[in-house]
Design a protein around this motif. Structure first.
Motif, PDB file in Angstrom:
ATOM      1  N   UNK A  44       0.850  -1.190   0.000  1.00 38.35           N
ATOM      2  CA  UNK A  44       0.000   0.000   0.000  1.00 38.35           C
ATOM      3  C   UNK A  44       0.884   1.237   0.000  1.00 38.35           C
ATOM      4  N   UNK A  45       0.383   2.299  -0.636  1.00 40.77           N
ATOM      5  CA  UNK A  45       1.043   3.594  -0.584  1.00 40.77           C
ATOM      6  C   UNK A  45      -0.043   4.636  -0.419  1.00 40.77           C
ATOM      7  N   UNK A  46       0.156   5.540   0.551  1.00 41.49           N
ATOM      8  CA  UNK A  46      -0.868   6.540   0.833  1.00 41.49           C
ATOM      9  C   UNK A  46      -0.280   7.915   1.014  1.00 41.49           C
ATOM     10  N   UNK A  47      -1.126   8.910   0.772  1.00 40.64           N
ATOM     11  CA  UNK A  47      -0.716  10.305   0.776  1.00 40.64           C
ATOM     12  C   UNK A  47      -1.632  11.105   1.692  1.00 40.64           C
ATOM     13  N   UNK A  48      -1.039  11.955   2.561  1.00 44.91           N
ATOM     14  CA  UNK A  48      -1.836  12.816   3.435  1.00 44.91           C
ATOM     15  C   UNK A  48      -2.676  11.930   4.366  1.00 44.91           C
ATOM     16  N   UNK A  49      -3.985  12.022   4.309  1.00 47.43           N
ATOM     17  CA  UNK A  49      -4.825  11.059   5.041  1.00 47.43           C
ATOM     18  C   UNK A  49      -4.377   9.633   4.733  1.00 47.43           C
ATOM     19  N   UNK A  50      -4.078   9.366   3.475  1.00 47.69           N
ATOM     20  CA  UNK A  50      -3.623   8.038   3.081  1.00 47.69           C
ATOM     21  C   UNK A  50      -2.305   7.646   3.717  1.00 47.69           C
ATOM     22  N   UNK A  51      -1.443   8.637   4.014  1.00 55.33           N
ATOM     23  CA  UNK A  51      -0.192   8.332   4.703  1.00 55.33           C
ATOM     24  C   UNK A  51      -0.448   7.834   6.107  1.00 55.33           C
ATOM     25  N   UNK A  52      -1.414   8.450   6.783  1.00 56.87           N
ATOM     26  CA  UNK A  52      -1.815   7.983   8.108  1.00 56.87           C
ATOM     27  C   UNK A  52      -2.432   6.583   8.013  1.00 56.87           C
ATOM     28  N   UNK A  53      -3.308   6.397   7.039  1.00 48.60           N
ATOM     29  CA  UNK A  53      -3.961   5.099   6.879  1.00 48.60           C
ATOM     30  C   UNK A  53      -2.968   4.015   6.479  1.00 48.60           C
ATOM     31  N   UNK A  54      -1.910   4.375   5.760  1.00 47.58           N
ATOM     32  CA  UNK A  54      -0.886   3.392   5.406  1.00 47.58           C
ATOM     33  C   UNK A  54      -0.204   2.852   6.668  1.00 47.58           C
ATOM     34  N   UNK A  55       0.089   3.750   7.608  1.00 49.61           N
ATOM     35  CA  UNK A  55       0.659   3.319   8.887  1.00 49.61           C
ATOM     36  C   UNK A  55      -0.319   2.406   9.617  1.00 49.61           C
ATOM     37  N   UNK A  56      -1.583   2.792   9.670  1.00 48.89           N
ATOM     38  CA  UNK A  56      -2.586   1.978  10.349  1.00 48.89           C
ATOM     39  C   UNK A  56      -2.746   0.617   9.666  1.00 48.89           C
ATOM     40  N   UNK A  57      -2.666   0.610   8.341  1.00 52.25           N
ATOM     41  CA  UNK A  57      -2.760  -0.638   7.592  1.00 52.25           C
ATOM     42  C   UNK A  57      -1.575  -1.541   7.899  1.00 52.25           C
ATOM     43  N   UNK A  58      -0.391  -0.954   8.023  1.00 52.75           N
ATOM     44  CA  UNK A  58       0.799  -1.742   8.368  1.00 52.75           C
ATOM     45  C   UNK A  58       0.642  -2.403   9.727  1.00 52.75           C
ATOM     46  N   UNK A  59      -0.030  -1.711  10.649  1.00 45.62           N
ATOM     47  CA  UNK A  59      -0.182  -2.223  12.015  1.00 45.62           C
ATOM     48  C   UNK A  59      -1.360  -3.183  12.160  1.00 45.62           C
ATOM     49  N   UNK A  60      -2.362  -3.077  11.280  1.00 43.69           N
ATOM     50  CA  UNK A  60      -3.618  -3.781  11.521  1.00 43.69           C
ATOM     51  C   UNK A  60      -3.960  -4.855  10.486  1.00 43.69           C
TER      52      UNK A  60
END
Length: 231
Positions: free
Chosen positions: A117-133
């Motif tokens: 996954x790669x995310x930008x702005x809001x997506x950057x936050x969600x990318x971190x959450x996706x990595x953890x969850x």
């Protein structure tokens, strides 16, 4: 095929995603996580670029519960304000669940191969959450906001995570940046790159926010990261 319909894990609904396919068998798949502006032309262009690099790329419409198909221009002030309003109503936990459903869908499309996954702005936050969850294979976040408040989840990050931080991000202050580094610099799965002098949105595909040199450098690092971890 330029669209994909995905079922939510709990069966409560379906949402659309923009799909870009490479000309040959995909080397892997990448889920592109939107900014607060929806799956607009810039996010679709990110998918198209990944497809040219050999990946199956898909961008799910994460605002579908609020307003399906929203596409906003950050350089137009009323649209920017509308995006902020959507962000304020957005359920991030449900967003991660939709990303996880997308990961599963594209993994099936490529026969069980690796998905990033790669995310930008809001997506950057969600990318971190996706990595953890989730069980995603590799994650990249560009200028994610509020990551310092998610450090309690860092021990759940089991696969490689790359973070790009804008040194002069007006949404992520110096104290927040310091907290992110203090919390993650020694994490064996996390790599952080800083971009001194750059502001939030510097790697946007176009428009006034883009900073060409920094964007190219960050995107080169992302390409190398995916080449290593999605092989």
């Amino acid at each position: 095929m330029t669209s994909l319909t995905i079922d939510t894990p709990d069966g409560s609904g379906r949402f659309d995603a923009y799909l870009a396919q490479p000309g040959e068998t995909p080397r892997a798949a990448v889920v592109v996580i939107q900014e607060i502006f929806g799956v607009n032309a810039g996010i679709r262009a990110k998918c198209d670029a990944l497809a040219r690099a050999g990946y199956l790329a898909v961008a799910p419409d994460l605002f579908w519960r609020l307003e399906p198909g929203v596409q906003l221009d950050p350089d137009v002030e009323p649209e920017f304000q509308r995006a902020l309003g959507l962000m304020g109503r957005f359920d991030q936990a449900l967003g991660v669940a939709d990303i996880e459903a997308t990961i599963r869908a594209v993994r099936a499309l490529i026969g069980g191969g690796k998905v990033g996954v790669v995310g930008y702005c809001l997506g950057g936050r969600l990318a971190y959450m996706t990595a953890a969850r989730t069980d995603v294979d590799a994650s990249v976040g560009y200028y994610g906001v509020g990551l310092e408040g998610l450090l309690g989840e860092k021990h759940a990050v089991a696969k490689p995570l790359l973070l790009h931080i804008a040194g002069e991000d007006h949404f992520v202050g110096k104290d927040a940046q310091a907290a992110i580094h203090a919390g993650l610099d020694d994490h064996p799965r996390v790599t952080i790159h800083d971009y001194p002098g750059e502001d939030h949105g510097f790697a946007a595909q176009g428009g006034r926010r883009r900073s060409e040199e920094a964007a190219r450098l960050a995107d080169e690092r992302t390409a190398d990261f995916f080449a290593r971890h999605l092989a």
